[in-house]
Design an enzyme around this catalytic site. Structure first.
Site, PDB file in Angstrom:
ATOM      1  N   SER A   1      54.899  70.156 -18.667  1.00 54.42           N
ATOM      2  CA  SER A   1      55.855  71.094 -18.073  1.00 54.42           C
ATOM      3  C   SER A   1      55.718  72.520 -18.577  1.00 54.42           C
ATOM      4  O   SER A   1      56.306  73.435 -17.988  1.00 54.42           O
ATOM      5  CB  SER A   1      57.273  70.611 -18.326  1.00 54.42           C
ATOM      6  OG  SER A   1      57.452  69.361 -17.691  1.00 54.42           O
TER       7      SER A   1
ATOM      8  N   CYS B   1      63.014  71.023 -14.115  1.00 58.17           N
ATOM      9  CA  CYS B   1      63.149  70.099 -12.988  1.00 58.17           C
ATOM     10  C   CYS B   1      61.811  69.925 -12.259  1.00 58.17           C
ATOM     11  O   CYS B   1      61.255  70.879 -11.722  1.00 58.17           O
ATOM     12  CB  CYS B   1      64.202  70.613 -12.004  1.00 58.17           C
ATOM     13  SG  CYS B   1      64.320  69.573 -10.539  1.00 58.17           S
TER      14      CYS B   1
ATOM     15  N   HIS C   1      68.778  66.521 -10.735  1.00 66.73           N
ATOM     16  CA  HIS C   1      69.436  67.695 -11.282  1.00 66.73           C
ATOM     17  C   HIS C   1      70.455  68.305 -10.335  1.00 66.73           C
ATOM     18  O   HIS C   1      71.123  69.268 -10.663  1.00 66.73           O
ATOM     19  CB  HIS C   1      68.402  68.779 -11.623  1.00 66.73           C
ATOM     20  CG  HIS C   1      67.565  68.465 -12.819  1.00 66.73           C
ATOM     21  ND1 HIS C   1      66.308  67.914 -12.719  1.00 66.73           N
ATOM     22  CD2 HIS C   1      67.815  68.587 -14.147  1.00 66.73           C
ATOM     23  CE1 HIS C   1      65.797  67.744 -13.920  1.00 66.73           C
ATOM     24  NE2 HIS C   1      66.704  68.136 -14.810  1.00 66.73           N
TER      25      HIS C   1
END
Lengths: 624, 367
Positions: free
Chosen positions: A324, A380, A367
């Site tokens: 991420s 996310c 989310h």
């Protein structure tokens, strides 16, 4: 004319040919006369003299190796130095009875290379006046014993040399590297090295060999038959190598390594405005002093066989999926390409159906609806799947490359890896298969074929922090030639300007600040009480479908944990990337606290002490 | 197949062949001594030198057996082939001592720069034969042959192999002199040559410059090339009148001499056989050179005369540069001593060149 080419040739001899042959013959005879007269002078007139020179042997060449350059940290504190080392040698020519000498010697020197009762190994290429090393780097007590019993062991001598001295506990071992005796391959590559010379084998010692080495000197001496020196006929003084001033901060390096202790991984700390490498740690580590004293074969083999590869510098050689942490790049790319605005919202329900497959978010329940800043803060996946679809693989790859990914950054160290930024052309070439649209969704969250090095991610963090300038990471700031007093400075070098709008920079920075400081952020463990930190977590899967399995998996299948950061968030000066290999926990849980520690140490060191920390010039002091 | 004329045997130039074989024999002995290690029967170098000599003699026979008029027709083909090999050196070549010179041919490797000496001689002789103005060559008429030299010389210099490039240049200048040149052109060319020297210096590798400097002033580098020169002089001088005897050279044994079986083989001979030995050796070389000039004088045509002179020129310059270096009179430049130094390509080349001379000498009576 002459072009008429018949098989029968007339006997043509231009009238001037014969006299010229005569001239040539005369010149040749004259030359021979000169050669003979020279031979007469050397062999008959000076013969006696030269014969005695050859017999009394005469001329010897004693080489003095150069003193290798010293390596300092950015504040002029010594990192790598030389220490004296004593070898016990035997000069066969000076020993009336080699066997007896060796026998007697074994009483004083416990372990020589020659076993008691044996004689010297036969080596016809070694002149008998040249010493054979019997024991290397002997202890002080041995030295005293040999000196004191000189009469019992004729022909034995003590030879002083220097050994490289590295900081203890393998401090910055991967960066500094090590030296070793030159091998035959290196000798054929680099002329001017002789058997037994030292050469840099790894790290800075290798890459900066030409600067560090210096120039060997020597004496041409005339000695008598017993080996006693009669006079020095000629001398060339050795020139010490140049010293290097690194960008590294010794204290910060120590702290970074302490933060990594007991784990496998790497930490890179960069100055965001220059690309200076302030610290570069890699674990596990080795002790370069072992190489400096001459590594034993079994030690070398066990280093090579270690499954954790301690010799590899993970900071520049390790290639891992960025997970991420890649999202900060994607956010910047999407804003620059205009495929979303800061206000664009997507809804996350825990997964995104694509084709006949559902791409999941790391958060099972989803989310809900978020904007870009929140999507960065909460990392996310679904939001970024949407971003990836809109960007397309080619724009993703374009921006990743602009940030310095996909190719080595050109740090002045060997073996730097470049990582992989995949795109359809890459896949066609390497795997010979077409690109599948679903793969774009893996790439946008830093999975799939994408790999990066910790150094590259530190550069990404620094680039976001400084507003879009990619600096080439710099490890050497200054090369000083103490003999001539000249100094060569290395200026910061810009590889690329990404070309980011101020709004883009602002938003990505805000997202990263929220990662650490918002209640819903994924990197809260990196928070510092007095300094605002911005960062991004990353958890990269090693094999598919293991997300969240944590430490129950065998080590080699566990996830890698990432954290990249810069601080202070409102006025960045330092960037950090930390990778923990097979941590088995996410970046927020495992890597964020490590980075927090490093940043805390950095600010304690810089704020606590002199504020002009980076400006201090070293005091160069070499004891020869 | 070639028809072999029996008269080739009866007219064979036995003197030239005998001198060649004697020098070859001295060479194998010298290499043997230079690389001799007590306890070993035959050093690998001596064995290899023997097999090179055998191969060289085959090459010599080949150069002898093919009618030289045919060689004259093939001159450009051979020259072109040697250029191709030279161009391939940086591509396929293997390096030694900082320079790429060799091309591997499976079980052995050759230095195309050596073979280029012979092919260059053939094209130059051909051109000087085809066009021979009675009053000698003018400078303009020498431009084309100069280009013929410059191409291989440039390629060889780039390897870098200063010694061989120098021999190619000297071969050209000397051959021009032998072929007949106007005095004016010769002086001008000499002046131009002087102008090239600084350029050459500029392009020399640091180690080459160091050698020249240490020759001009041996004390400037007493550890490197200067050391070699001093040691070489000591080696030669210590032979005195009668020498130390075969395999008795102490300088040689103790490894004081670098490259002793190649560039410094003369010093090994001088140490072991003394002044008398070197005198005999020089007499043999002198006889060989004189014989080559006699062959040139008796040659039937200009081409073969120039080939014979050219062979003499190649042998002479290499001998002078090499022995001069051994005696400390010239800088240390890696040029092998013809027929004596260890080294396959050099031996092969010299033997092929002498085969050409034999060819010329023998065939002049056949047609």
């Amino acid at each position: 004319m002459l072009e008429s080419h018949s098989t029968l040739r007339p006997r043509e001899s231009p009238p001037s040919f014969a006299p010229r042959l005569g001239v040539i013959a005369l010149l040749i005879l004259l030359t021979f006369a000169i050669l003979v007269s020279r031979l007469w002078r050397l062999q008959v007139q000076e013969g006696e003299n030269l014969r005695s020179l050859s017999e009394n042997n005469r001329l010897r060449l004693k080489r003095t190796p150069p003193l290798r350059g010293v390596v300092y940290d950015r504040q002029g504190r010594v990192l790598v130095d030389n220490r004296p080392s004593f070898n016990v040698v035997l000069v066969p020519e000076d020993a009336p009875d080699v066997r007896a000498t060796l026998h007697a010697l074994s009483d004083y020197v416990p372990d020589t290379t020659v076993v008691r009762g044996e004689t010297l190994p036969h080596n016809p290429r070694r002149p008998s006046y040249e010493g054979v090393v019997l024991a290397k780097d002997v202890a002080w007590s041995t030295l005293v014993a040999v000196e004191a019993h000189q009469v019992d062991i004729p022909g034995v001598d003590v030879e002083v040399s220097t050994k490289r001295q590295y900081p203890p506990a393998g401090l910055a071992a991967h960066l500094l590297g090590y030296v070793g005796e030159v091998n035959s391959r290196e000798m054929s590559l680099f002329p001017g090295y002789r058997l037994g010379d030292l050469i840099g084998k790894f790290g800075i010692e290798k890459k900066w060999e030409a600067e560090l080495r210096g120039q060997g000197g020597g004496q041409q001496i005339e000695v008598d038959a017993t080996g006693k020196r009669l006079r020095v006929l000629g001398e060339v003084e050795a020139r010490a190598g140049k010293s290097l001033l690194l960008t590294l901060d010794r204290d910060l390096q120590q702290k970074a390594e302490a933060a990594l202790e007991g784990r496998e991984g790497a930490i890179v700390v960069l100055d965001v405005h220059t690309g200076d490498v302030l610290a570069m740690a890699s674990r596990p580590v080795f002790d370069p002093n072992v190489f400096a004293r001459g590594i034993k074969l079994d030690e070398w083999h066990s280093l090579l066989a270690d499954p954790l590869h301690p010799l590899s510098n993970r900071a520049i050689q390790g290639q891992y999926p960025p997970g991420s942490t890649f999202k900060v790049l994607m956010a910047a790319a999407a804003l620059e390409k205009g495929v979303i605005t800061p206000a664009t919202r997507f809804s996350c329900s825990g997964g995104l159906p694509f084709g006949n497959h559902v791409f999941h978010c790391w958060k099972k329940g989803g989310h809900g609806s978020l904007d870009l800043q929140q999507a960065i803060a909460q990392s996310c996946d679904v939001y970024f799947y949407q971003v990836g679809q809109r960007l397309g693989i080619n724009s993703i790859a374009e921006y990743a490359r602009r940030f310095g990914l996909g190719q080595p950054l050109g740090i002045a160290l060997d073996h730097e890896a470049g990582g992989v930024i995949p795109d359809p052309a890459w896949k066609k070439e390497v795997l010979n298969t077409p690109w599948f649209a679903g793969e774009t969704l893996s790439v946008v969250i830093g999975q799939g074929y994408v790999t990066v090095t910790p150094l590259q991610m530190a550069v990404v963090a620094a680039t976001i922090a400084n507003g879009g300038t990619v600096y080439r990471p710099r490890v050497v700031r200054q090369v000083t030639d103490d003999e001539s007093g000249t100094v060569k400075e290395y200026e910061p070098e810009v590889i690329n300007k990404v070309g980011l709008k101020p709004e883009t920079v602002q938003l990505v920075q805000a997202g990263m600040r929220d990662v650490v400081n918002s209640p819903t952020g994924t990197g809260k463990k990196a928070q510092l009480p007095d300094i605002l930190v911005a960062g991004k977590t990353g958890t990269s899967q090693v094999i598919a479908g293991t997300r969240g399995k944590g430490k129950t998996l065998p080590r080699q299948y566990r996830d890698h944990a990432w954290f990249i950061a810069f601080a202070p968030a409102d006025n960045p000066e330092v960037a950090v990337a930390c990778l923990l290999e097979h941590a088995g926990e996410g970046g927020g849980a495992a890597a964020a606290p490590v980075v927090r520690q490093v940043l805390a140490d950095y600010f304690a060191l810089t704020r606590g002490e002199k504020p002009e920390h980076a400006q201090v010039r070293p005091k160069v002091d070499i004891t020869s | 197949m070639l028809k072999f004329d029996r008269r080739l045997i009866s007219h064979l130039d036995w003197l030239l062949l005998l001198l060649t074989l004697m020098l070859l024999g001295i060479g194998v002995m010298a290499v043997y001594s230079a690389t001799y290690q007590s306890g070993h029967r035959l050093s690998p170098w001596a064995t290899r030198q023997l097999s090179w000599a055998a191969l060289g003699l085959i090459g010599m026979f080949a150069a002898f057996a093919i009618d030289y008029r045919r060689l004259e027709n093939w001159a450009y083909v051979l020259y072109g082939l040697s250029l191709v090999l030279l161009v391939l050196v940086p591509v396929l070549g293997s390096s030694g001592g900082g320079a790429r010179r060799w091309i591997g041919l499976g079980f052995f490797s050759v230095q195309p720069s050596e073979l280029a000496k012979v092919t260059l001689l053939l094209v130059l002789a051909r051109d000087f034969h085809r066009y021979a103005p009675p009053q000698g060559y003018s400078l303009r008429e020498l431009i084309y042959p100069a280009i013929l030299v410059a191409i291989p010389a440039g390629l060889v210099l780039a390897e870098p192999n200063l010694g061989t490039a120098m021999v190619l240049g000297l071969l050209f200048v000397s051959l021009v002199f032998a072929a007949g040149v106007r005095l004016r052109s010769f002086t001008l060319a000499a002046l131009a040559g002087g102008g090239v020297l600084p350029l050459l210096w500029h392009h020399m590798k640091p180690y080459q410059k160091q050698r020249v400097l240490s020759f001009l002033n041996p004390d400037s580098d007493p550890l490197g090339a200067g050391y070699h020169m001093i040691q070489s002089k000591i080696t030669v001088g210590s032979g005195m009148l009668w020498g130390k005897g075969f395999l008795q050279g102490t300088q040689n044994r103790l490894d004081f001499l670098p490259e002793k079986h190649t560039d410094f083989v003369f010093a090994v001979v001088a140490e072991e056989w003394g002044f008398i030995g070197t005198l005999v050796l020089l007499a043999l070389y002198c006889a060989l050179l004189m014989r080559l000039l006699v062959i040139a004088g008796k040659a039937r045509d200009r081409f073969s005369a120039l080939v014979a002179v050219g062979v003499a020129i190649i042998v002479f310059w290499q001998l002078l540069i090499n022995i001069g270096m051994n005696l400390g009179m010239l800088p240390v430049v890696g040029v092998p001593l013809p027929l004596l130094s260890y080294g396959g390509s050099s031996l092969l080349t010299v033997l092929i060149a002498l085969g050409l001379a034999l060819n010329v000498s023998t065939r002049r009576l056949l047609f």
